[in-house]
Motif scaffolding. Structure first.
Motif, PDB file in Angstrom:
ATOM      1  N   MET A 232      -1.248 -20.947  28.524  1.00  0.00           N
ATOM      2  CA  MET A 232      -2.346 -20.131  28.017  1.00  0.00           C
ATOM      3  C   MET A 232      -2.519 -20.343  26.523  1.00  0.00           C
ATOM      4  O   MET A 232      -1.643 -20.892  25.853  1.00  0.00           O
ATOM      5  CB  MET A 232      -2.094 -18.642  28.300  1.00  0.00           C
ATOM      6  CG  MET A 232      -0.812 -18.047  27.713  1.00  0.00           C
ATOM      7  SD  MET A 232      -0.916 -17.563  25.945  1.00  0.00           S
ATOM      8  CE  MET A 232      -2.211 -16.353  25.967  1.00  0.00           C
TER       9      MET A 232
ATOM     10  N   SER B  39      -4.581 -18.367  22.859  1.00  0.00           N
ATOM     11  CA  SER B  39      -5.304 -17.236  22.285  1.00  0.00           C
ATOM     12  C   SER B  39      -6.094 -17.758  21.087  1.00  0.00           C
ATOM     13  O   SER B  39      -5.606 -18.610  20.333  1.00  0.00           O
ATOM     14  CB  SER B  39      -4.326 -16.141  21.856  1.00  0.00           C
ATOM     15  OG  SER B  39      -5.014 -14.965  21.478  1.00  0.00           O
TER      16      SER B  39
ATOM     17  N   LEU C  61      -5.500 -20.027  31.346  1.00  0.00           N
ATOM     18  CA  LEU C  61      -5.574 -18.633  30.900  1.00  0.00           C
ATOM     19  C   LEU C  61      -5.871 -18.616  29.400  1.00  0.00           C
ATOM     20  O   LEU C  61      -5.183 -19.276  28.617  1.00  0.00           O
ATOM     21  CB  LEU C  61      -4.239 -17.933  31.178  1.00  0.00           C
ATOM     22  CG  LEU C  61      -4.167 -16.415  31.030  1.00  0.00           C
ATOM     23  CD1 LEU C  61      -5.118 -15.726  31.999  1.00  0.00           C
ATOM     24  CD2 LEU C  61      -2.733 -15.939  31.260  1.00  0.00           C
TER      25      LEU C  61
ATOM     26  N   CYS D 136      -7.135 -16.078  25.982  1.00  0.00           N
ATOM     27  CA  CYS D 136      -7.396 -14.771  25.378  1.00  0.00           C
ATOM     28  C   CYS D 136      -8.339 -14.981  24.199  1.00  0.00           C
ATOM     29  O   CYS D 136      -8.029 -15.754  23.289  1.00  0.00           O
ATOM     30  CB  CYS D 136      -6.090 -14.136  24.909  1.00  0.00           C
ATOM     31  SG  CYS D 136      -6.295 -12.470  24.231  1.00  0.00           S
TER      32      CYS D 136
ATOM     33  N   ASN E 175     -13.563 -13.273  34.239  1.00  0.00           N
ATOM     34  CA  ASN E 175     -13.062 -12.170  33.416  1.00  0.00           C
ATOM     35  C   ASN E 175     -13.447 -10.854  34.086  1.00  0.00           C
ATOM     36  O   ASN E 175     -14.512 -10.745  34.675  1.00  0.00           O
ATOM     37  CB  ASN E 175     -13.659 -12.248  32.005  1.00  0.00           C
ATOM     38  CG  ASN E 175     -13.490 -10.958  31.216  1.00  0.00           C
ATOM     39  OD1 ASN E 175     -14.468 -10.283  30.917  1.00  0.00           O
ATOM     40  ND2 ASN E 175     -12.271 -10.604  30.899  1.00  0.00           N
TER      41      ASN E 175
ATOM     42  N   HIS F 193      -1.909  -4.735  25.513  1.00  0.00           N
ATOM     43  CA  HIS F 193      -3.349  -4.747  25.697  1.00  0.00           C
ATOM     44  C   HIS F 193      -3.703  -3.708  26.752  1.00  0.00           C
ATOM     45  O   HIS F 193      -3.128  -3.722  27.843  1.00  0.00           O
ATOM     46  CB  HIS F 193      -3.833  -6.128  26.151  1.00  0.00           C
ATOM     47  CG  HIS F 193      -3.847  -7.138  25.058  1.00  0.00           C
ATOM     48  ND1 HIS F 193      -3.756  -8.501  25.273  1.00  0.00           N
ATOM     49  CD2 HIS F 193      -3.944  -6.994  23.708  1.00  0.00           C
ATOM     50  CE1 HIS F 193      -3.802  -9.135  24.116  1.00  0.00           C
ATOM     51  NE2 HIS F 193      -3.908  -8.243  23.159  1.00  0.00           N
TER      52      HIS F 193
ATOM     53  N   TRP G 281      -9.244 -11.322  28.448  1.00  0.00           N
ATOM     54  CA  TRP G 281      -8.471 -12.347  29.122  1.00  0.00           C
ATOM     55  C   TRP G 281      -9.359 -13.045  30.140  1.00  0.00           C
ATOM     56  O   TRP G 281     -10.020 -12.404  30.958  1.00  0.00           O
ATOM     57  CB  TRP G 281      -7.263 -11.736  29.842  1.00  0.00           C
ATOM     58  CG  TRP G 281      -6.157 -11.399  28.887  1.00  0.00           C
ATOM     59  CD1 TRP G 281      -5.926 -10.193  28.275  1.00  0.00           C
ATOM     60  CD2 TRP G 281      -5.136 -12.271  28.435  1.00  0.00           C
ATOM     61  NE1 TRP G 281      -4.832 -10.275  27.469  1.00  0.00           N
ATOM     62  CE2 TRP G 281      -4.311 -11.536  27.549  1.00  0.00           C
ATOM     63  CE3 TRP G 281      -4.830 -13.614  28.711  1.00  0.00           C
ATOM     64  CZ2 TRP G 281      -3.203 -12.093  26.929  1.00  0.00           C
ATOM     65  CZ3 TRP G 281      -3.717 -14.173  28.099  1.00  0.00           C
ATOM     66  CH2 TRP G 281      -2.916 -13.411  27.208  1.00  0.00           C
TER      67      TRP G 281
ATOM     68  N   TRP H 121      -9.638 -16.483  32.932  1.00  0.00           N
ATOM     69  CA  TRP H 121      -8.803 -17.391  33.707  1.00  0.00           C
ATOM     70  C   TRP H 121      -9.633 -18.316  34.563  1.00  0.00           C
ATOM     71  O   TRP H 121     -10.804 -18.050  34.856  1.00  0.00           O
ATOM     72  CB  TRP H 121      -7.853 -16.596  34.606  1.00  0.00           C
ATOM     73  CG  TRP H 121      -8.567 -15.776  35.646  1.00  0.00           C
ATOM     74  CD1 TRP H 121      -8.935 -16.175  36.908  1.00  0.00           C
ATOM     75  CD2 TRP H 121      -9.038 -14.438  35.510  1.00  0.00           C
ATOM     76  NE1 TRP H 121      -9.593 -15.181  37.560  1.00  0.00           N
ATOM     77  CE2 TRP H 121      -9.669 -14.088  36.720  1.00  0.00           C
ATOM     78  CE3 TRP H 121      -8.981 -13.483  34.482  1.00  0.00           C
ATOM     79  CZ2 TRP H 121     -10.234 -12.840  36.940  1.00  0.00           C
ATOM     80  CZ3 TRP H 121      -9.554 -12.245  34.698  1.00  0.00           C
ATOM     81  CH2 TRP H 121     -10.162 -11.925  35.901  1.00  0.00           C
TER      82      TRP H 121
END
Length: 230
Positions: A48, A50, A70, A72, A90, A200, A226, A228
């Motif tokens: 993932m 961010s 994934l 963020c 989402n 979160h 988030w 995916w």
């Protein structure tokens, strides 16, 4: 850029909103993918990433799309673009809550690290992680339980990227402060691990938001989403 320099920049930009990115750099596989005038991307291996974006959406999306399953994000425009043009999904946005003090008071309680023998109890009561994730968290000692009279009354853990979560108190043990006790214990564990305690919380989860405020966590001004890919 080194992780330390990027973490310092994120602290100066908005530590409360970008706390997940700061904490991600404390993870074993956390690393900086991009840090320049266009934005910042930090990632956990190939699992993932961010993102903090300062450039046109397409420029940042071209780096992200398809590279991580994934993601963020911290702005609504990038969220919308990745859904409409990047094939991501989402459900709901979240608020960031974090603890920046060096210690926390934790009430006396029978806390125990849970293991694989507790798999069925967690699978039957928690629906935001799949079977593989729960098995891995139990194997890694990421989940602790609170016991009352020798019975598991609730549990809390850490998600793979380092955030606190999976907080659940079984119905018969609710309204006795166990949820707060478990989260306080999780904050202490994060501090002992040398990471910033944060979580979160979904926009719609008013009860959890009240809990964060009661404990004294600070809320970020920017929401996070988030996303995916299946």
């Amino acid at each position: 850029m080194t992780s330390g320099i990027t973490a310092k920049r994120l602290m100066q930009l908005d530590r409360l909103s970008y706390v997940d990115m700061i904490a991600l750099l404390d993870q074993k596989d956390g690393h900086v993918v991009k840090d320049d005038d266009d934005g910042i991307i930090v990632a956990l291996g190939d699992q993932m990433c961010s993102v903090a974006r300062f450039c046109p959406i397409q420029d940042m999306a071209s780096i992200i799309s398809g590279r991580w399953p994934l993601v963020c994000v911290h702005d609504e425009e990038l969220r919308r673009y990745l859904i409409e043009d990047g094939g991501y999904s989402n459900e709901e946005g979240c608020w960031s809550y974090s603890w920046w003090k060096s210690s926390i008071e934790v009430p006396e309680c029978d806390f125990r690290v849970l293991d694989s023998s507790h798999f069925d109890a967690i699978m039957s009561s928690y629906n935001l992680a799949d079977e593989e994730d729960i098995r891995r968290h139990l194997e890694n000692g990421d989940i602790i339980g609170a016991y009352v009279d020798g019975q598991l009354a609730g549990y809390v853990g850490f998600h793979s990227e380092g955030s606190m979560g999976m907080l659940h108190v079984f119905e018969e043990y609710r309204r006795h402060g166990l949820g707060e006790a478990l989260e306080r214990a999780d904050i202490r564990r994060a501090l002992e691990r040398g990471t910033v305690p944060y979580c979160h919380v979904f926009f719609s989860n008013q009860a959890s938001q009240r809990l964060q405020e009661k404990i004294g966590l600070e809320k970020g001004e920017r929401p996070v989403w988030w996303l995916w890919k299946d």
